[in-house]
Design a protein around this motif. Sequence first.
Motif, short mmCIF file in Angstrom:
data_model
loop_
_atom_site.label_atom_id
_atom_site.label_comp_id
_atom_site.label_asym_id
_atom_site.label_seq_id
_atom_site.Cartn_x
_atom_site.Cartn_y
_atom_site.Cartn_z
N ASN A 24 0.90 -1.00 0.19
CA ASN A 24 -0.11 -0.05 0.00
C ASN A 24 0.88 1.23 -0.04
OD1 ASN A 24 -2.67 0.25 -0.55
ND2 ASN A 24 -3.19 -0.49 1.57
N TRP A 25 2.16 1.28 -0.33
CA TRP A 25 3.04 2.25 -0.38
C TRP A 25 3.32 2.42 -1.81
CZ3 TRP A 25 2.94 6.22 2.74
CH2 TRP A 25 3.92 7.36 2.24
N LEU A 26 2.85 3.11 -2.78
CA LEU A 26 3.33 2.97 -4.11
C LEU A 26 4.74 4.03 -4.48
CD1 LEU A 26 0.13 2.48 -6.09
CD2 LEU A 26 1.61 0.75 -4.91
N GLY A 27 4.50 5.16 -3.73
CA GLY A 27 5.43 6.40 -3.85
C GLY A 27 6.77 6.09 -3.61
N ARG A 28 7.64 7.31 -3.35
CA ARG A 28 8.89 6.94 -3.07
C ARG A 28 9.14 6.72 -1.52
NH1 ARG A 28 14.32 8.83 -3.82
NH2 ARG A 28 15.36 8.47 -1.78
N GLY A 29 9.75 5.45 -1.30
CA GLY A 29 9.78 4.73 -0.18
C GLY A 29 11.00 3.98 0.12
N ALA A 30 10.54 2.76 0.81
CA ALA A 30 11.76 1.85 1.15
C ALA A 30 12.34 1.08 -0.14
CB ALA A 30 11.16 0.79 2.23
N ARG A 31 11.48 0.92 -1.22
CA ARG A 31 12.12 0.28 -2.11
C ARG A 31 13.10 1.19 -2.82
NH1 ARG A 31 10.35 -3.67 -0.14
NH2 ARG A 31 12.57 -3.73 0.55
N THR A 32 12.69 2.34 -2.96
CA THR A 32 13.55 3.42 -3.74
C THR A 32 14.73 3.58 -3.21
OG1 THR A 32 11.40 4.42 -4.41
CG2 THR A 32 13.44 5.66 -4.84
N GLU A 33 14.72 3.55 -1.67
CA GLU A 33 15.83 3.72 -0.95
C GLU A 33 16.84 2.48 -1.09
OE1 GLU A 33 17.14 5.78 1.60
OE2 GLU A 33 15.58 7.36 1.26
N GLU A 34 16.35 1.09 -1.18
CA GLU A 34 16.89 0.11 -1.47
C GLU A 34 17.65 0.18 -2.65
OE1 GLU A 34 14.78 -3.40 -1.27
OE2 GLU A 34 16.37 -4.75 -2.08
N PHE A 35 16.88 0.51 -3.85
CA PHE A 35 17.39 0.61 -5.16
C PHE A 35 18.44 1.66 -5.24
CE2 PHE A 35 16.82 2.00 -9.85
CZ PHE A 35 17.60 1.16 -10.25
#
Length: 387
Positions: A24-35
Amino acid sequence: MINIFQPSLGEAELAAVQEVFRSNWLGRGARTEEFETRFARHLGVGREHVTSTNSCTEATFLAMELAGVGPGDEVVLPAVSFVGAGNAVASTGARPVFCDVDPRTLNVRVTDLERMLTPRTKAVLLLHYGGYPGEIAQIAEVCRDRGILLIEDSACSVASSVDGHACGTFGDMGVWSFDHGKILVTVDGGMFYAKDPEVAAKAAKRLYFGLEQFSGFSQAQRTDARWWDFEVSSFSRRSITNDVLAAIGCVQLDRLPDFLRRRQEIVARYDQDLAGLPGVLLPPALPAGHVSSNYLYWIQIDGGIRDVVAKDLYEHGIYTTFRYPLLHRVEAYGATGARLPDAEHAAEVTLCLPLHQALTDKDLDLTISVLHEAVTSRLAGAMGGHA
Ligand SMILES: Cc1ncc(COP(=O)(O)O)c(C=O)c1O
């Protein structure tokens, strides 16, 4: 049709996207940080040097802004450059100055660059043609010595290096593309690198309307009173990427070594099966210590038959193209009619062949045999015509 470029996206990317949907978190978040963290590691630089963007073009515009390029300045770039690079320079009011390239590698040589430098040169915006690093180490030295900013368009060079030093990190700033035609694909997206972490931090802030308080998102990040208040530090745009695309990027980073291995096999096959084909030149061998991402495989065809050979291939379902049409001839950039003989020669004879990791051996067999047939018959026809 055998595509010239093609993304490899499958079940693993779908699963990663599904996980983001579920979070439910599509915007900039944990996955972007990881990438971003993982891409920095891939480049061999600290996390604080990189930030992701919504495209490489946006990252290039950003680099020009952060370089402080403006009216009265000159920015030198290869005539064989992507249109987005030309636009990024011209949009600042600076003058794009196009330089010649090596006729075989289509990369800028130190000598090409030095001819175009003037006291007004503020920056150099370099391309690694097809993933070939070129004379980047020497060019970085020239720029450093003269106090000129070096920005590397590394859209073609996601995994290129010289003596272990990643392309895109030789200069002051570097930009990468993950659009649907690249090797590592997030559908749309880019990465920005700055040697100076303060510049990288400035870039990150600019990516979201220049909001002072912006440092990425998470659901529970801001707890100060009136966390909805903000200050604006630059009149910038919304250029961030999001967790859906970044999740795809993380999977693609895992798969990148396999992609590069397959691309290397394809290049070796072209090298072997096209060697000695009369009228055709292959890309020069890489100098020791240089690693290419093998984004493009280009041949050079004598006898004025390049265009008809491309058409013959097309009629057999094989798509080829020429990258990148000459920018010094584009009127909007203030074309002066000045000659850049090596770039102009290269633009007449160079043809980029299909190269992507999903290319099958059968695709390769067909491409190679049609190419042999087309070149041989068209060259015989052209020579007959001249007799
Ligand atoms: C050399 C080069 N630079 C920049 C870009 C722009 O990348 P993006 O589509 O991510 O804006 C491209 C895209 O084709 C490219 O080939």
